[in-house]
Design a protein around this motif. Structure first.
Motif, PDB file in Angstrom:
ATOM      1  N   LEU A  33      36.645  40.310  38.258  1.00 14.46           N
ATOM      2  CA  LEU A  33      36.984  40.509  39.671  1.00 14.46           C
ATOM      3  C   LEU A  33      38.339  39.899  40.004  1.00 14.46           C
ATOM      4  CD1 LEU A  33      33.482  39.685  41.190  1.00 14.46           C
ATOM      5  CD2 LEU A  33      34.578  41.933  41.170  1.00 14.46           C
ATOM      6  N   ALA A  34      38.682  38.808  39.361  1.00 11.65           N
ATOM      7  CA  ALA A  34      39.946  38.131  39.654  1.00 11.65           C
ATOM      8  C   ALA A  34      41.136  38.778  38.951  1.00 11.65           C
ATOM      9  CB  ALA A  34      39.852  36.658  39.266  1.00 11.65           C
ATOM     10  N   TYR A  35      40.946  39.227  37.706  1.00 17.56           N
ATOM     11  CA  TYR A  35      42.063  39.673  36.881  1.00 17.56           C
ATOM     12  C   TYR A  35      42.306  41.178  36.893  1.00 17.56           C
ATOM     13  CZ  TYR A  35      43.051  35.202  34.547  1.00 17.56           C
ATOM     14  OH  TYR A  35      43.438  33.918  34.277  1.00 17.56           O
ATOM     15  N   ASN A  36      41.264  41.970  37.097  1.00 17.83           N
ATOM     16  CA  ASN A  36      41.378  43.408  36.842  1.00 17.83           C
ATOM     17  C   ASN A  36      41.428  44.273  38.085  1.00 17.83           C
ATOM     18  OD1 ASN A  36      39.222  42.786  34.086  1.00 17.83           O
ATOM     19  ND2 ASN A  36      41.418  43.089  33.967  1.00 17.83           N
ATOM     20  N   CYS A  37      41.790  43.690  39.225  1.00 18.72           N
ATOM     21  CA  CYS A  37      41.900  44.524  40.423  1.00 18.72           C
ATOM     22  C   CYS A  37      42.992  44.012  41.355  1.00 18.72           C
ATOM     23  CB  CYS A  37      40.562  44.605  41.157  1.00 18.72           C
ATOM     24  SG  CYS A  37      39.852  43.031  41.600  1.00 18.72           S
ATOM     25  N   ASP A  38      43.664  44.954  42.013  1.00 18.89           N
ATOM     26  CA  ASP A  38      44.737  44.624  42.954  1.00 18.89           C
ATOM     27  C   ASP A  38      44.528  45.262  44.322  1.00 18.89           C
ATOM     28  OD1 ASP A  38      46.487  43.019  41.312  1.00 18.89           O
ATOM     29  OD2 ASP A  38      46.940  44.833  40.188  1.00 18.89           O
ATOM     30  N   SER A  39      43.357  45.832  44.536  1.00 18.74           N
ATOM     31  CA  SER A  39      43.077  46.470  45.822  1.00 18.74           C
ATOM     32  C   SER A  39      41.586  46.389  46.115  1.00 18.74           C
ATOM     33  CB  SER A  39      43.506  47.942  45.792  1.00 18.74           C
ATOM     34  OG  SER A  39      42.687  48.676  44.884  1.00 18.74           O
ATOM     35  N   THR A  40      41.226  46.653  47.362  1.00 18.89           N
ATOM     36  CA  THR A  40      39.818  46.652  47.753  1.00 18.89           C
ATOM     37  C   THR A  40      39.049  47.704  46.977  1.00 18.89           C
ATOM     38  OG1 THR A  40      40.394  45.893  49.989  1.00 18.89           O
ATOM     39  CG2 THR A  40      38.219  46.911  49.699  1.00 18.89           C
ATOM     40  N   LEU A  63      49.313  35.634  37.750  1.00 19.26           N
ATOM     41  CA  LEU A  63      48.482  34.445  37.961  1.00 19.26           C
ATOM     42  C   LEU A  63      48.400  34.071  39.440  1.00 19.26           C
ATOM     43  CD1 LEU A  63      49.484  32.226  34.917  1.00 19.26           C
ATOM     44  CD2 LEU A  63      47.417  33.609  35.213  1.00 19.26           C
ATOM     45  N   THR A  64      49.464  34.327  40.190  1.00 21.29           N
ATOM     46  CA  THR A  64      49.428  34.069  41.638  1.00 21.29           C
ATOM     47  C   THR A  64      48.376  34.941  42.294  1.00 21.29           C
ATOM     48  OG1 THR A  64      51.770  33.459  41.690  1.00 21.29           O
ATOM     49  CG2 THR A  64      50.767  34.135  43.776  1.00 21.29           C
ATOM     50  N   LYS A  65      48.362  36.215  41.929  1.00 19.85           N
ATOM     51  CA  LYS A  65      47.366  37.134  42.474  1.00 19.85           C
ATOM     52  C   LYS A  65      45.962  36.731  42.036  1.00 19.85           C
ATOM     53  CE  LYS A  65      45.927  40.892  44.526  1.00 19.85           C
ATOM     54  NZ  LYS A  65      45.969  41.028  46.009  1.00 19.85           N
ATOM     55  N   VAL A  66      45.816  36.366  40.777  1.00 21.34           N
ATOM     56  CA  VAL A  66      44.505  35.988  40.236  1.00 21.34           C
ATOM     57  C   VAL A  66      43.963  34.759  40.956  1.00 21.34           C
ATOM     58  CG1 VAL A  66      43.328  35.082  38.200  1.00 21.34           C
ATOM     59  CG2 VAL A  66      44.857  37.038  37.977  1.00 21.34           C
ATOM     60  N   ARG A  67      44.810  33.770  41.187  1.00 23.86           N
ATOM     61  CA  ARG A  67      44.352  32.561  41.884  1.00 23.86           C
ATOM     62  C   ARG A  67      43.892  32.906  43.303  1.00 23.86           C
ATOM     63  NH1 ARG A  67      47.439  27.533  44.348  1.00 23.86           N
ATOM     64  NH2 ARG A  67      45.797  25.941  44.206  1.00 23.86           N
ATOM     65  N   GLU A  68      44.624  33.772  43.976  1.00 25.44           N
ATOM     66  CA  GLU A  68      44.217  34.201  45.318  1.00 25.44           C
ATOM     67  C   GLU A  68      42.858  34.891  45.280  1.00 25.44           C
ATOM     68  OE1 GLU A  68      47.407  36.689  46.566  1.00 25.44           O
ATOM     69  OE2 GLU A  68      48.773  35.024  47.004  1.00 25.44           O
ATOM     70  N   GLN A  69      42.660  35.730  44.256  1.00 25.35           N
ATOM     71  CA  GLN A  69      41.380  36.429  44.119  1.00 25.35           C
ATOM     72  C   GLN A  69      40.236  35.442  43.877  1.00 25.35           C
ATOM     73  OE1 GLN A  69      41.562  39.601  45.157  1.00 25.35           O
ATOM     74  NE2 GLN A  69      41.534  40.805  43.284  1.00 25.35           N
TER      75      GLN A  69
END
Length: 212
Positions: free
Chosen positions: A110-117, A165-171
């Motif tokens: 869920l954290a690493y493999n998606c960039d949208s809802t 990693l910035t996106k992953v941490r936010e997720q």
């Protein structure tokens, strides 16, 4: 009788998951309990394929979105094998009286493999039948600290960039802000042994609650 636990460590790259998993395993063994580390990606056939893809030894697709979707399918397949295979699956090990400690589980997908809802919903559906762990330990680490630690490695994997990693941490922070299961969040910049002590105390609290 104390139930054997399925414990999961989560966090961005170089947050200390492997170190803390090893310390927890050793602590449980020192307490005369059986414990084993069983990571994701697993050591099975699909898990090894994932590891080669992360090292870019195997290239499925150069499009980042399609690559993430391919990886999500592979991780889900590997996760099923990791849990249920008859040789060293998580539930076989638990039945054999082991605590099982995993570095990564479906939270990583869920954290690493998606960039949208839309992608989040897709990956959530892929994983929605996997059982929750008895305890999830999220080690939170600032991005700059992670990147500094990663520079010490000889090989950088495909997800080990500042933007990713910035996106992953936010997720991760979003996931655990709403997660209803048993979980704790620890500050990964603390002393290694201080982090370990927090984790041991929480695991001890779970086992004592089972016996009360």
């Amino acid at each position: 009788m104390t139930k054997n636990l399925f414990i999961v460590f989560e966090g961005i790259d170089s947050s200390g998951k492997t170190t803390q998993a090893e310390l927890l395993k050793n602590s449980l063994i020192a307490n005369n309990e059986q414990a084993v580390i069983s990571p994701e990606p697993s050591n099975g056939i699909i898990g090894n394929l994932i590891r080669q893809a992360l090292k870019q030894r195997v290239v499925f697709c150069k499009d980042p979105e399609l690559f993430d979707r391919q990886m999500a399918y592979l991780f889900a397949a590997d996760r099923h094998d990791h849990l249920y295979n008859d040789v060293d699956g998580v539930f076989k090990l638990i039945a054999d009286n082991y605590h099982v400690i995993s570095t990564r589980y479906y939270f990583s997908s869920l954290a690493y493999n998606c960039d949208s809802t839309e992608q989040f919903d897709f990956i959530q559906k892929l994983n929605d039948r996997f059982p929750p762990p008895d305890l999830t330990i999220y080690i939170d680490l600032p991005i700059e600290v992670s990147l500094n630690r990663l520079q010490e490695r000889s090989l950088q994997e495909i997800y080990e960039t500042k933007a990713k990693l910035t996106k992953v941490r936010e997720q991760y922070q979003q996931i655990f802000s709403t997660y209803q299961g048993e979980a704790i969040s620890v500050d990964g910049t603390q002393d290694i042994h201080h982090i370990h002590q927090q984790i041991v105390e929480h695991v001890r609290g779970i086992t004592e609650a089972q016996n009360s």
